[in-house]
Design a protein around this motif. Structure first.
Motif, PDB file in Angstrom:
ATOM      1  N   ILE A 280      18.343 -41.654  32.074  1.00 32.26           N
ATOM      2  CA  ILE A 280      19.920 -41.477  32.729  1.00 32.26           C
ATOM      3  C   ILE A 280      20.914 -40.792  31.845  1.00 32.26           C
ATOM      4  O   ILE A 280      21.751 -39.970  32.371  1.00 32.26           O
ATOM      5  CB  ILE A 280      20.342 -42.973  33.206  1.00 32.26           C
ATOM      6  CG1 ILE A 280      19.501 -43.447  34.436  1.00 32.26           C
ATOM      7  CG2 ILE A 280      21.868 -42.887  33.814  1.00 32.26           C
ATOM      8  CD1 ILE A 280      19.746 -45.037  34.594  1.00 32.26           C
ATOM      9  N   THR A 281      20.843 -41.149  30.614  1.00 30.28           N
ATOM     10  CA  THR A 281      22.195 -40.688  29.754  1.00 30.28           C
ATOM     11  C   THR A 281      21.967 -39.383  29.372  1.00 30.28           C
ATOM     12  O   THR A 281      22.842 -38.490  29.551  1.00 30.28           O
ATOM     13  CB  THR A 281      22.272 -41.486  28.317  1.00 30.28           C
ATOM     14  OG1 THR A 281      22.128 -43.062  28.723  1.00 30.28           O
ATOM     15  CG2 THR A 281      23.128 -41.033  27.559  1.00 30.28           C
ATOM     16  N   PHE A 282      20.494 -38.708  28.973  1.00 34.09           N
ATOM     17  CA  PHE A 282      20.516 -37.479  28.752  1.00 34.09           C
ATOM     18  C   PHE A 282      20.565 -36.368  29.688  1.00 34.09           C
ATOM     19  O   PHE A 282      21.160 -35.573  29.688  1.00 34.09           O
ATOM     20  CB  PHE A 282      19.494 -37.247  27.485  1.00 34.09           C
ATOM     21  CG  PHE A 282      18.171 -36.860  28.182  1.00 34.09           C
ATOM     22  CD1 PHE A 282      17.816 -35.561  28.631  1.00 34.09           C
ATOM     23  CD2 PHE A 282      17.116 -37.844  28.346  1.00 34.09           C
ATOM     24  CE1 PHE A 282      16.571 -35.127  29.323  1.00 34.09           C
ATOM     25  CE2 PHE A 282      15.816 -37.345  28.900  1.00 34.09           C
ATOM     26  CZ  PHE A 282      15.740 -36.038  29.137  1.00 34.09           C
ATOM     27  N   CYS A 283      20.066 -37.003  30.929  1.00 29.70           N
ATOM     28  CA  CYS A 283      20.161 -35.939  32.048  1.00 29.70           C
ATOM     29  C   CYS A 283      21.270 -36.054  32.437  1.00 29.70           C
ATOM     30  O   CYS A 283      21.881 -34.789  32.765  1.00 29.70           O
ATOM     31  CB  CYS A 283      19.320 -36.578  33.073  1.00 29.70           C
ATOM     32  SG  CYS A 283      17.591 -36.468  32.806  1.00 29.70           S
ATOM     33  N   SER A 284      22.124 -36.842  32.642  1.00 26.06           N
ATOM     34  CA  SER A 284      23.526 -36.896  32.970  1.00 26.06           C
ATOM     35  C   SER A 284      24.610 -36.108  32.217  1.00 26.06           C
ATOM     36  O   SER A 284      25.190 -35.274  32.522  1.00 26.06           O
ATOM     37  CB  SER A 284      24.050 -38.321  33.242  1.00 26.06           C
ATOM     38  OG  SER A 284      23.424 -38.917  33.974  1.00 26.06           O
ATOM     39  N   LEU A 285      24.212 -36.473  30.693  1.00 22.40           N
ATOM     40  CA  LEU A 285      25.250 -35.554  29.664  1.00 22.40           C
ATOM     41  C   LEU A 285      24.705 -34.161  29.544  1.00 22.40           C
ATOM     42  O   LEU A 285      25.613 -33.384  29.603  1.00 22.40           O
ATOM     43  CB  LEU A 285      25.170 -36.135  28.676  1.00 22.40           C
ATOM     44  CG  LEU A 285      25.872 -37.492  28.260  1.00 22.40           C
ATOM     45  CD1 LEU A 285      25.645 -38.234  27.031  1.00 22.40           C
ATOM     46  CD2 LEU A 285      27.394 -37.502  28.523  1.00 22.40           C
TER      47      LEU A 285
ATOM     48  N   VAL B  52      26.399 -28.488  31.280  1.00 25.53           N
ATOM     49  CA  VAL B  52      26.122 -27.383  32.168  1.00 25.53           C
ATOM     50  C   VAL B  52      27.523 -26.957  32.902  1.00 25.53           C
ATOM     51  O   VAL B  52      28.056 -25.818  32.988  1.00 25.53           O
ATOM     52  CB  VAL B  52      24.979 -27.413  32.971  1.00 25.53           C
ATOM     53  CG1 VAL B  52      24.676 -26.236  33.892  1.00 25.53           C
ATOM     54  CG2 VAL B  52      23.674 -27.389  32.094  1.00 25.53           C
ATOM     55  N   VAL B  53      27.823 -27.948  33.683  1.00 26.88           N
ATOM     56  CA  VAL B  53      29.205 -27.863  34.597  1.00 26.88           C
ATOM     57  C   VAL B  53      30.189 -27.448  33.644  1.00 26.88           C
ATOM     58  O   VAL B  53      30.989 -26.831  34.164  1.00 26.88           O
ATOM     59  CB  VAL B  53      29.381 -29.244  35.236  1.00 26.88           C
ATOM     60  CG1 VAL B  53      30.678 -29.350  35.958  1.00 26.88           C
ATOM     61  CG2 VAL B  53      28.340 -29.528  36.229  1.00 26.88           C
ATOM     62  N   ILE B  54      30.459 -28.161  32.605  1.00 31.66           N
ATOM     63  CA  ILE B  54      31.619 -27.733  31.811  1.00 31.66           C
ATOM     64  C   ILE B  54      31.660 -26.336  31.367  1.00 31.66           C
ATOM     65  O   ILE B  54      32.567 -25.636  31.454  1.00 31.66           O
ATOM     66  CB  ILE B  54      31.694 -28.356  30.602  1.00 31.66           C
ATOM     67  CG1 ILE B  54      31.865 -30.110  30.930  1.00 31.66           C
ATOM     68  CG2 ILE B  54      32.917 -28.124  29.630  1.00 31.66           C
ATOM     69  CD1 ILE B  54      32.045 -31.014  29.789  1.00 31.66           C
TER      70      ILE B  54
ATOM     71  N   PHE C 172      34.829 -24.179  32.919  1.00 29.25           N
ATOM     72  CA  PHE C 172      35.629 -23.927  32.082  1.00 29.25           C
ATOM     73  C   PHE C 172      35.685 -23.095  30.719  1.00 29.25           C
ATOM     74  O   PHE C 172      36.485 -22.557  30.197  1.00 29.25           O
ATOM     75  CB  PHE C 172      35.976 -25.298  31.395  1.00 29.25           C
ATOM     76  CG  PHE C 172      36.427 -26.346  32.478  1.00 29.25           C
ATOM     77  CD1 PHE C 172      37.606 -26.224  32.938  1.00 29.25           C
ATOM     78  CD2 PHE C 172      35.676 -27.443  32.562  1.00 29.25           C
ATOM     79  CE1 PHE C 172      38.235 -27.095  33.911  1.00 29.25           C
ATOM     80  CE2 PHE C 172      36.009 -28.382  33.507  1.00 29.25           C
ATOM     81  CZ  PHE C 172      37.401 -28.302  34.106  1.00 29.25           C
ATOM     82  N   ALA C 173      34.012 -22.803  30.435  1.00 28.35           N
ATOM     83  CA  ALA C 173      33.911 -22.026  29.241  1.00 28.35           C
ATOM     84  C   ALA C 173      32.846 -20.989  29.685  1.00 28.35           C
ATOM     85  O   ALA C 173      31.919 -20.650  28.906  1.00 28.35           O
ATOM     86  CB  ALA C 173      33.030 -23.057  28.230  1.00 28.35           C
ATOM     87  N   SER C 174      32.681 -20.218  30.618  1.00 30.49           N
ATOM     88  CA  SER C 174      32.019 -19.161  31.235  1.00 30.49           C
ATOM     89  C   SER C 174      32.035 -18.045  30.467  1.00 30.49           C
ATOM     90  O   SER C 174      31.192 -17.275  30.435  1.00 30.49           O
ATOM     91  CB  SER C 174      32.294 -18.913  32.708  1.00 30.49           C
ATOM     92  OG  SER C 174      33.453 -18.511  32.721  1.00 30.49           O
TER      93      SER C 174
END
Length: 309
Positions: A113-118, A123-125, A129-131
């Motif tokens: 759960i932790t590593f998949c979510s983070l 990827v989203v960030i 924000f940093a594309s």
């Protein structure tokens, strides 16, 4: 129609990397060795603590740390990346322990759960924000040893120098904290009763692991670094039960994997980082076969031994 096995050229695939083309291939091999040896030293303790999957989790979850460090600092400098990675690594460790101890969720599920979510958050960030940041997704995931570059006035590529410094620091920490790491890895309760601090040693190990992963990112990526964290230690622990011997065997495994991976990549014309892992896996298989045969011979010798009256 291309053949399944590429044609073999002894001169270009075996001789040239150590003679006429030693400048690029020598540095690539050295970098592969430094990454694998450093990961192997840390990996021995992860395996002893039954935390191999935590290395997997941290190797993925440092991505939001890298993205956050870029947003806050506006650059991809090494100090900012290290701070971001260590913060993400410690956050990953905290979240795994929190989910596991404060709920009915098992440790393996908490890690997943932790590593998949983070990782997804990272990827989203990056996309939102940093594309515009120069953060190559393929490089982060798979790595590329051929990206090593050296300036005109530089003795060695900057990546090799950085990884070498990290490797030396890790080796010194293993030597200096050998007793503490050994005791807390085998019996945390006993270590605590003797005045050691297992929790602090655990956090230190996770922080150092985060730094090693960041230093290895560009060369081997987040996915292949997992194998390098596990294969050297697992291979060594098949051959010996003594930790000092296992640490030295891990370094030997790293050297053989780096050299074997170089020649395999030239033969197959593919990524050297992946070939280093394949070579390491082949060494693991050989060690496993040896351990199975040795155990069988020991059992046979015990059965054939005369029984004293």
């Amino acid at each position: 129609m291309t053949s399944l096995v590429p044609p073999f050229d002894f001169d270009s695939m075996i001789v040239a990397p150590w003679t006429t083309a030693i400048d690029p291939f020598g540095w690539m091999t050295l970098m592969a060795f430094l990454v694998t040896a450093t990961c192997g030293l840390i990996g021995n303790y992860l395996i002893l603590r039954r935390m191999a999957l935590v290395g997997d989790a941290i190797s993925h979850s440092v991505l939001p740390g890298l993205a956050g460090a870029y947003l806050l600092s506006g650059s991809l400098t090494l100090p900012a990346m290290v701070v971001g990675a260590v913060s993400a690594g410690l956050l990953t460790t905290f979240l795994i322990e929190f989910l596991h101890t404060r709920s009915r969720i098992k440790a393996d599920a908490a890690i997943g759960i932790t590593f998949c979510s983070l990782f997804a958050l990272g990827v989203v960030i990056i996309n939102v924000f940093a594309s515009k940041a120069h953060l190559d997704a393929d490089c982060v995931l798979y790595g590329e040893l051929s990206y090593l570059s050296r300036g005109v006035d530089e003795i060695m590529p900057q990546q090799v120098l950085t990884m070498g410094i990290v490797g030396v620091i890790v080796a010194l920490l293993v030597i200096f904290f050998y007793k503490e790491l050994l005791l807390t890895s085998f019996d945390a309760l006993l270590a605590g009763s003797q005045g050691f601090r297992p929790g602090m040693m655990h956090l230190m190990l996770m922080g150092v692991l985060s730094v090693v992963i960041v230093a290895a990112f560009e060369s081997v990526g987040a996915i292949l670094v997992i194998a390098m964290l596990i294969l050297p230690g697992a291979t060594a622990q098949l051959l010996s039960t003594r930790l000092p011997v296992c640490l030295w065997l891990s370094v030997l495994h790293a050297a053989l994997s780096a050299v074997g991976g170089l020649h395999l990549s030239l033969m197959l014309k593919c990524s050297m980082a992946a070939c280093v892992v394949v070579a390491g896996a082949a060494l693991f298989v050989l060690a496993w076969i040896y351990s199975v045969v040795a155990q069988a011979l020991q059992r046979k010798a015990a059965l054939d031994a005369p029984v004293e009256a």
